[in-house]
Design a protein around this motif. Structure first.
Motif, mmCIF file in Angstrom:
data_model
loop_
_atom_site.group_PDB
_atom_site.id
_atom_site.type_symbol
_atom_site.label_atom_id
_atom_site.label_comp_id
_atom_site.label_asym_id
_atom_site.label_seq_id
_atom_site.Cartn_x
_atom_site.Cartn_y
_atom_site.Cartn_z
ATOM 1 N N LEU A 62 0.829 -1.210 0.000
ATOM 2 C CA LEU A 62 0.000 0.000 0.000
ATOM 3 C C LEU A 62 0.862 1.259 0.000
ATOM 4 C CD1 LEU A 62 -2.867 -1.032 2.440
ATOM 5 C CD2 LEU A 62 -3.010 -0.756 -0.038
ATOM 6 N N LYS A 63 1.983 1.225 0.736
ATOM 7 C CA LYS A 63 2.883 2.376 0.739
ATOM 8 C C LYS A 63 3.451 2.611 -0.655
ATOM 9 C CE LYS A 63 4.280 2.205 5.578
ATOM 10 N NZ LYS A 63 5.382 1.906 6.516
ATOM 11 N N ALA A 64 3.843 1.514 -1.337
ATOM 12 C CA ALA A 64 4.360 1.649 -2.701
ATOM 13 C C ALA A 64 3.276 2.204 -3.623
ATOM 14 C CB ALA A 64 4.856 0.290 -3.206
ATOM 15 N N GLU A 65 2.040 1.739 -3.455
ATOM 16 C CA GLU A 65 0.930 2.236 -4.272
ATOM 17 C C GLU A 65 0.660 3.711 -3.978
ATOM 18 O OE1 GLU A 65 -3.709 1.093 -5.317
ATOM 19 O OE2 GLU A 65 -2.517 -0.272 -4.093
ATOM 20 N N ILE A 66 0.773 4.092 -2.710
ATOM 21 C CA ILE A 66 0.576 5.503 -2.345
ATOM 22 C C ILE A 66 1.633 6.372 -3.007
ATOM 23 C CG2 ILE A 66 0.800 7.120 -0.399
ATOM 24 C CD1 ILE A 66 -0.686 5.031 1.297
ATOM 25 N N THR B 255 3.233 5.735 -5.799
ATOM 26 C CA THR B 255 2.892 5.787 -7.217
ATOM 27 C C THR B 255 1.736 6.752 -7.463
ATOM 28 O OG1 THR B 255 3.581 3.478 -7.445
ATOM 29 C CG2 THR B 255 2.204 4.362 -9.193
ATOM 30 N N LEU B 256 0.708 6.666 -6.636
ATOM 31 C CA LEU B 256 -0.443 7.558 -6.801
ATOM 32 C C LEU B 256 -0.077 9.011 -6.516
ATOM 33 C CD1 LEU B 256 -3.286 5.376 -5.249
ATOM 34 C CD2 LEU B 256 -2.874 5.858 -7.663
ATOM 35 N N ASN B 257 0.800 9.247 -5.538
ATOM 36 C CA ASN B 257 1.257 10.607 -5.274
ATOM 37 C C ASN B 257 2.002 11.179 -6.475
ATOM 38 O OD1 ASN B 257 0.180 10.988 -2.732
ATOM 39 N ND2 ASN B 257 1.986 10.221 -1.676
ATOM 40 N N ASP B 258 2.834 10.335 -7.117
ATOM 41 C CA ASP B 258 3.533 10.776 -8.325
ATOM 42 C C ASP B 258 2.534 11.115 -9.432
ATOM 43 O OD1 ASP B 258 5.944 10.433 -7.055
ATOM 44 O OD2 ASP B 258 6.394 8.488 -7.988
ATOM 45 N N LEU B 259 1.510 10.276 -9.584
ATOM 46 C CA LEU B 259 0.494 10.498 -10.599
ATOM 47 C C LEU B 259 -0.260 11.799 -10.332
ATOM 48 C CD1 LEU B 259 -1.013 9.351 -13.082
ATOM 49 C CD2 LEU B 259 -2.546 8.208 -11.481
ATOM 50 N N VAL B 260 -0.678 12.003 -9.096
ATOM 51 C CA VAL B 260 -1.402 13.226 -8.741
ATOM 52 C C VAL B 260 -0.502 14.442 -8.928
ATOM 53 C CG1 VAL B 260 -2.444 14.479 -6.789
ATOM 54 C CG2 VAL B 260 -3.051 12.101 -7.201
ATOM 55 N N SER B 261 0.776 14.296 -8.589
ATOM 56 C CA SER B 261 1.719 15.398 -8.773
ATOM 57 C C SER B 261 1.842 15.759 -10.255
ATOM 58 C CB SER B 261 3.085 15.001 -8.221
ATOM 59 O OG SER B 261 4.027 15.995 -8.479
ATOM 60 N N SER B 262 1.924 14.735 -11.122
ATOM 61 C CA SER B 262 2.003 15.027 -12.559
ATOM 62 C C SER B 262 0.706 15.667 -13.049
ATOM 63 C CB SER B 262 2.339 13.764 -13.358
ATOM 64 O OG SER B 262 1.222 12.938 -13.513
ATOM 65 N N TRP B 263 -0.443 15.237 -12.515
ATOM 66 C CA TRP B 263 -1.713 15.854 -12.889
ATOM 67 C C TRP B 263 -1.739 17.312 -12.449
ATOM 68 C CZ3 TRP B 263 -5.742 11.664 -11.076
ATOM 69 C CH2 TRP B 263 -5.718 10.594 -11.975
ATOM 70 N N ASN B 264 -1.240 17.586 -11.258
ATOM 71 C CA ASN B 264 -1.198 18.968 -10.762
ATOM 72 C C ASN B 264 -0.289 19.832 -11.639
ATOM 73 O OD1 ASN B 264 -2.994 18.543 -8.676
ATOM 74 N ND2 ASN B 264 -1.397 18.060 -7.187
ATOM 75 N N LYS B 265 0.852 19.275 -12.039
ATOM 76 C CA LYS B 265 1.752 20.025 -12.921
ATOM 77 C C LYS B 265 1.067 20.301 -14.255
ATOM 78 C CE LYS B 265 6.144 18.300 -11.081
ATOM 79 N NZ LYS B 265 7.293 17.434 -11.339
ATOM 80 N N SER B 266 0.397 19.282 -14.779
ATOM 81 C CA SER B 266 -0.319 19.450 -16.043
ATOM 82 C C SER B 266 -1.416 20.499 -15.901
ATOM 83 C CB SER B 266 -0.938 18.129 -16.496
ATOM 84 O OG SER B 266 0.059 17.176 -16.737
#
Length: 160
Positions: A89-93, A95-106
């Motif tokens: 779950l920590k690894a998934e978190i 990964t999801l944080n990276d995804l959300v961060s890229s969405w925020n940058k976009s």
């Protein structure tokens, strides 16, 4: 009883040489020996009973210990599974944080792009007529392209 391998303690009652006193003395010795053996037998019997009781208790204790060990083992297994799941779950978190961060940058980039663009009601620039003659008229094509389109002539080809 007396040790039968010893010649001193074995009596031959068929022998006539024994007196009444010898027989009474031998009987008394046998009674004493019986009492000793009986007492020893009772001690061994009590010890055996204690061993049975104590061996039953360790069995119950051992069973209780085995049950508690099984419970502890199942707890440890469950804990290991939870640790493994937690790591996943920590690894998934991450990964999801990276995804959300890229969405925020976009999203920020899109917002900056939209800020730098002209508003919907801005009629200046390419694609619009700026001349004073045609105020109020708008065109979706630039003026040179519009002029070029008007000056073109189409010729119909003769097909035989």
């Amino acid at each position: 009883m007396a040790d039968q391998t010893s010649d001193d303690e074995v009596f031959d009652f068929a022998n006539v040489e024994f007196t009444r006193e010898d027989l009474v003395s031998a009987l008394n010795d046998m009674v004493k020996e019986y009492r000793k053996l009986s007492h020893s037998f009772e001690e061994v019997k009590a010890e055996n009973s204690d061993m049975k009781n104590s061996s039953a208790e360790p069995s119950a204790v051992e069973l209780g210990e085995a049950d508690s060990l099984k419970i502890e083992l199942s707890k440890l297994t469950a804990e290991e599974l939870l640790i493994e799941e937690s790591s996943e779950l920590k690894a998934e978190i991450v990964t999801l944080n990276d995804l959300v961060s890229s969405w925020n940058k976009s999203s920020r980039s899109l917002h900056k792009l939209q800020e730098s663009q002209k508003s919907v009601y801005d009629r200046t620039g390419l694609g619009f007529n700026n001349s004073e003659n045609s105020e109020g008229e708008t065109s979706t094509q630039s003026q040179p392209a519009y002029d070029k389109f008007n000056k073109m002539s189409f010729v119909k080809a003769n097909v035989i």
